[in-house]
Write a protein that holds these residues in place. Structure first.
Motif, PDB file in Angstrom:
ATOM      1  N   ARG A 155      99.042 -41.995 -10.225  1.00  0.00           N
ATOM      2  CA  ARG A 155      98.295 -42.242  -8.997  1.00  0.00           C
ATOM      3  C   ARG A 155      98.052 -40.913  -8.280  1.00  0.00           C
ATOM      4  NH1 ARG A 155      98.364 -46.232 -11.330  1.00  0.00           N
ATOM      5  NH2 ARG A 155      98.712 -48.393 -10.678  1.00  0.00           N
ATOM      6  N   SER A 156      96.904 -40.825  -7.672  1.00  0.00           N
ATOM      7  CA  SER A 156      96.561 -39.703  -6.826  1.00  0.00           C
ATOM      8  C   SER A 156      97.139 -39.978  -5.435  1.00  0.00           C
ATOM      9  CB  SER A 156      95.037 -39.641  -6.794  1.00  0.00           C
ATOM     10  OG  SER A 156      94.602 -38.557  -6.065  1.00  0.00           O
ATOM     11  N   VAL A 157      97.704 -38.974  -4.809  1.00  0.00           N
ATOM     12  CA  VAL A 157      98.460 -39.186  -3.576  1.00  0.00           C
ATOM     13  C   VAL A 157      97.665 -38.723  -2.352  1.00  0.00           C
ATOM     14  CG1 VAL A 157     100.567 -38.568  -2.341  1.00  0.00           C
ATOM     15  CG2 VAL A 157     100.629 -38.929  -4.813  1.00  0.00           C
ATOM     16  N   ASP A 182     104.014 -32.218  -1.506  1.00  0.00           N
ATOM     17  CA  ASP A 182     103.772 -33.160  -0.410  1.00  0.00           C
ATOM     18  C   ASP A 182     105.127 -33.621   0.133  1.00  0.00           C
ATOM     19  OD1 ASP A 182     104.660 -34.811  -2.438  1.00  0.00           O
ATOM     20  OD2 ASP A 182     103.000 -36.231  -2.287  1.00  0.00           O
ATOM     21  N   LEU A 196     105.153 -47.123  -2.384  1.00  0.00           N
ATOM     22  CA  LEU A 196     103.717 -46.834  -2.392  1.00  0.00           C
ATOM     23  C   LEU A 196     102.937 -47.923  -1.666  1.00  0.00           C
ATOM     24  CD1 LEU A 196     103.365 -45.779  -6.156  1.00  0.00           C
ATOM     25  CD2 LEU A 196     104.037 -44.385  -4.174  1.00  0.00           C
TER      26      LEU A 196
END
Lengths: 223, 223
Positions: A155-157, A182, A196
């Motif tokens: 997944r892109s955060v 991050d 998430l």
């Protein structure tokens, strides 16, 4: 419980090829950063907003606020050498039992739904990281070779990454490290689980001139 | 050596919420797909372009070509059930010693520089995959938990993915599989090494209405 937003706007804007840092570039008539702060204010006008800005930019920001009649209440913390230092300076202005959303100043398109999802999940689980599915195939690099990776497993955060304040403060006792890209990576390194939530496609980070053009289009779509 | 471009335009366009498949949507006055084919023609007017289109869309495409006076020479292959099948149908029209660039029809912004890089590397090494650095942090999902990954160790994959024809034909003898998200993953599964070249930031895949808006902006920047 208290709610904080720490909006990190340390960018010097060098990548934009512009004279002013990218967080100040005009988007639909006002600086990117004002859109960002307004999103939190719209979500909850009582929440405490902390804007982290390099000392050298604070006078300019205050002038912009006057010029635009910008009245979203916020405090200012000093930007640090790195993002890690900037967040730490913002955290120094927080206290008590609280939830904290840490957000990139150059992501002006977060909305009330996304912020609400983050705070709700963080209240329940201690952390909430908005993520988005990858739209492109992915390869992992190992030295001189690379390998195809199943993109469904990644997944892109995005931000706002939201945490219970006590967790975040413990995590930020760790010294800074290259691997910390991050806040989730810092909290994870401190041994806390990461939860998430669904991100938002248009919640882009404005880092290139192309992004700013896209941002203008997103703004028109939303209005 | 012969050069082929296989442009895959199998999209039904359902994600666009539009009546016509996304490869036909107008961009700066003409269908996305025409921009894509023109990029290959500009690179080398002698190369053989094969457009893979669902049978149900071929009459419509021919009418579009007439209406727009579109004169880039190309042959048409039938789109298949999956991308894998579509590429295989395109490959059936290739022969001899050749290099083949396989490209997404909905990426109209590839340029001569990118195509040249791909063919040069593929001529030397057998394969050339354009990649781009990730702009966001990355998490890997394992069941119910997720882990921070160092994004420097990953690349986002674009097209045109370019190969020696003999390698590609051997790779496509493998049966289709869920893990094959691009041609590189198939060629890699067949045991051939994969070489990377630098991609192009604006070489985006148009898959949502937002992408189409961005595409209009990119087009203006380039003109």
């Amino acid at each position: 419980m208290n709610k904080y937003a720490i909006v990190v706007a340390g960018g010097k804007g060098l990548r934009m090829g512009a004279d002013i840092p990218k967080q100040f570039l005009p988007l639909a008539g006002k600086p990117v950063l004002m859109h960002t702060l307004e999103a939190f204010y719209r979500y909850d006008s009582e929440m405490k907003i902390i804007l982290v800005l390099p000392v050298s930019q604070q006078a300019f920001w205050k002038k912009l606020c006057l010029d635009h009649g910008f009245d979203v209440p916020h405090r200012i913390a000093n930007g640090g050498e790195s993002r890690y230092d900037s967040v730490k300076n913002g955290l120094a202005l927080t206290e008590g039992e609280a939830l904290v959303a840490i957000h990139d100043g150059v992501r002006p398109f977060l909305n009330t739904g996304l912020i609400a999802r983050c705070f709700a999940k963080a209240a329940e689980k201690g952390s909430a990281i908005p993520v988005f599915e990858l739209t492109e195939s992915l390869r992992r690099i190992e030295g001189k070779v690379s390998f195809s990776e199943p993109r469904d497993a990644y997944r892109s955060v995005q931000t706002p990454q939201t945490f219970r304040l006590d967790i975040l403060k413990k995590a930020y006792e760790l010294p800074n490290c290259d691997r910390f890209t991050d806040d989730a990576s810092i909290v994870e390194a401190a041994g806390f689980p990461i939860d998430l939530v669904e991100g938002l496609r248009e919640n882009i980070k404005i880092t290139t001139p192309l992004d700013l053009l896209l941002a203008e289009q997103i703004f028109k779509l939303k209005s």
